[in-house]
Design an enzyme around this catalytic site. Structure first.
Site: not given
Lengths: 77, 507
Positions: B263, B297
């Protein structure tokens, strides 16, 4: 405090001890932190990956830059 | 501060490696790590980092525990995860406040992060009764073919500072339900939240007579991280961090034929169409770009707005930015706290300088706020003449780049031009535009939304992205499959031996 940077130092250690190094290196196209986290490699590996031709020369410039910034910070106190 | 630390069993000096209650490992050769409050720069507490010796103890325990844990029926494993969720409910306030104290996100977000841990535990409890495999019709008579999902082993979880506890829980709760044990290397910027979580896990494990299901190894990436990614005893590494580090992790793990869930970086954009509800768009942009001080993110980093509304939208965003209260993240009403480290501030300032050199105009913010503390900055808006090289890069800071477009094709082209592919959104009231954005000629991201922003994902969906974001999926939907190994089984219940594809061999 003396500035002691070498190519075999980890980027994590440099970022922790000398955060000012981040902006200097970034302007030279070398990014020590990504997503807010320091990379795990050594400074030498990072400079090599980023295609820096004279890594030793760059860290001398870096040390000089940091001395200046610390002197400026000292003067402004 | 002391009250929070006491409630969570954080001491002045803490061991950084653990496998359960009474199994904290401390090596006198372990280096000290000091955790600082990013708001004040003051030290909070210290951690003795894992060494090769203590790392080894942790891994041995995790591998050993896996052998018994995998044999517990999945619904029984679910009961342990249920109790973990309950323990987190009871510790929600101090743990959420410790998140705020240690990494600087505002208190509401700190509490929200712990709620996310609770939610994923609930999800994993349900999942523990739903680890389904398919049954396929065999082409051979009197044969049955099906697949099973088996636990994989001890799993390495390497998480980042920005979600210091939630990302661990996305992995650990699902992995535990799947029959795996986990070894967690948290960010060196947020070791104390990890220690607090480990204490909670220890109590839950001890209540069930367990050890080694949830394990911790705190240390530098170059030490503990490198050990983990090269450790053949960890068949899966779930890594959250930058694309550059993800590449290193991916190569090291692939070399030993391990698996990864990656990720990595995002460079998330919102397209605002000419027909968009601007009021909604502005509120969303503010949360997406300024929330967590732009250190998610999924933070909104680019606005691609239709030329017809560009001026009005820009004015409204600036007005919204003017209302943002910056300061102590513990205080009610604060919307933006500090950046996580001094280095993060340096990185932001360098990016702004580069953006200006590439033709960008800072139309809001751009300065350090040293009166508040060394790590406070203004949220910043930069109008770009085009999508230059700096806009292609993710800078983990509250910088929002504004771009304009003429038609939806251009908007989608700009949107997809960056190397990252995590989260995306469009604001439009036109069904056709919305469907186009969600279609295979639209957004190339793992997450694509209509009339909601890029950040603030729910645990029920699979979380992750494409391209340089790494392709991994965590959290909900069928992301659990990444934590198990698939086995295809065929049973012959006849007395014949027919071969597949009708092959005759030695008949």
């Amino acid at each position: 405090m003396d500035i002691d940077i070498s190519l075999d130092m980890s980027v994590e250690e440099i970022v922790e001890r000398y955060p000012e190094a981040v902006s200097f290196l970034s302007r030279r196209g070398v990014r020590c932190i990504r997503c807010g986290e320091p990379l795990w490699c050594t400074l030498g590996e990072l400079l090599h990956d980023d295609g820096i031709e004279d890594p030793q020369g760059l860290i001398q410039e870096l040390a000089e830059y940091m001395r200046k910034r610390r002197d400026q910070a000292q003067d402004s106190k | 501060m002391k009250g929070i630390l006491k409630k969570l069993n954080i001491k002045e000096v803490n061991a950084g490696a653990c496998s359960g209650q009474g199994a904290w490992y401390e090596d006198p050769e372990g280096q000290e790590l000091i955790s600082h409050d990013p708001s004040t720069g003051e030290p909070i507490a210290k951690v003795i980092q894992a060494t090769d010796k203590t790392y080894e103890k942790v891994i041995e325990q995790a591998v050993l525990a896996f052998k018994t844990w995998r044999m517990a029926p999945a619904p029984k494993r679910g009961q342990v995860v249920r109790d973990l969720g309950q323990a987190l409910r009871e510790s929600k306030e101090p743990l959420g406040e410790l998140v705020t104290l240690e990494m600087g996100k505002i208190r509401a977000e700190g509490l929200g992060e712990v709620q996310e841990m609770i939610d994923i535990c609930d999800f994993a409890v349900g999942l523990s009764r739903q680890l389904y495999g398919l049954t396929m019709h065999s082409e051979r008579p009197a044969h049955r073919m099906f697949e099973q999902w088996h636990p994989q082993g001890a799993i390495g979880v390497i998480s980042a500072f920005n979600f210091p506890v939630a990302v661990w829980s996305w992995n650990a709760a699902i992995a535990a339900a799947c029959g795996d044990t986990t070894v967690w290397k948290p960010s060196s910027d947020t070791p104390l939240t990890a220690i607090a979580v480990q204490h909670i896990c220890n109590t839950v494990m001890a209540d069930h007579g367990l050890q080694g299901i949830f394990n911790l190894a705190i240390g530098r990436g170059a030490v503990v991280g490198e050990r983990m990614i090269n450790d053949e005893r960890l068949p899966l590494i779930s890594f959250t961090g930058s694309t550059q580090m993800g590449r290193r992790v991916s190569e090291a793990v692939a070399r030993r034929f391990g698996r990864t869930i990656l990720e990595l970086g995002g460079n998330n954009a919102i397209i605002v169409a000419g027909d968009a509800d601007l009021e909604m768009a502005v509120r969303t942009i503010l949360f997406g770009a300024v929330g967590t001080a732009g250190q998610r993110c999924t933070s909104t980093r680019r606005i691609i707005m239709h030329r017809s509304i560009a001026q009005e939208l820009t004015g409204r965003i600036i007005k919204a930015y003017e209302q943002v209260k910056i300061g102590n993240p513990m205080e009610e009403g604060t919307l933006m706290g500090p950046l996580v480290t001094k280095a993060a501030v340096e990185d932001m300032m360098a990016a702004l300088e580069i953006a200006k050199n590439q033709g960008g105009e800072v139309i809001y913010g751009g300065r350090r706020l040293e009166d508040l503390g060394q790590q406070f900055v203004e949220p910043t808006i930069v109008k770009m003449p085009s999508q230059t090289e700096i806009v292609h890069n993710e800078t983990f800071a509250p910088i929002l780049y504004l771009l304009e477009y003429e038609d939806i094709e251009e908007a989608i082209r700009l949107h997809n031009e960056v190397p990252q592919g995590l989260s995306s959104a469009i604001f439009t009231t036109n069904l056709l535009t919305a469907e186009k954005f969600l279609s295979h000629e639209g957004s190339d991201c793992g997450i694509a939304n209509v009339n909601i922003g890029t950040s603030g994902a729910e645990i029920g969906g699979a979380f992750g992205g494409e391209k340089e974001t790494g392709g991994g999926r965590e959290s909900g939907s069928d992301a659990w499959k990444g934590y198990m190994r698939r086995q295809t089984n065929t049973i012959n219940w006849s007395k014949e031996l027919p071969l597949a594809q009708g092959i005759k061999f030695g008949d």
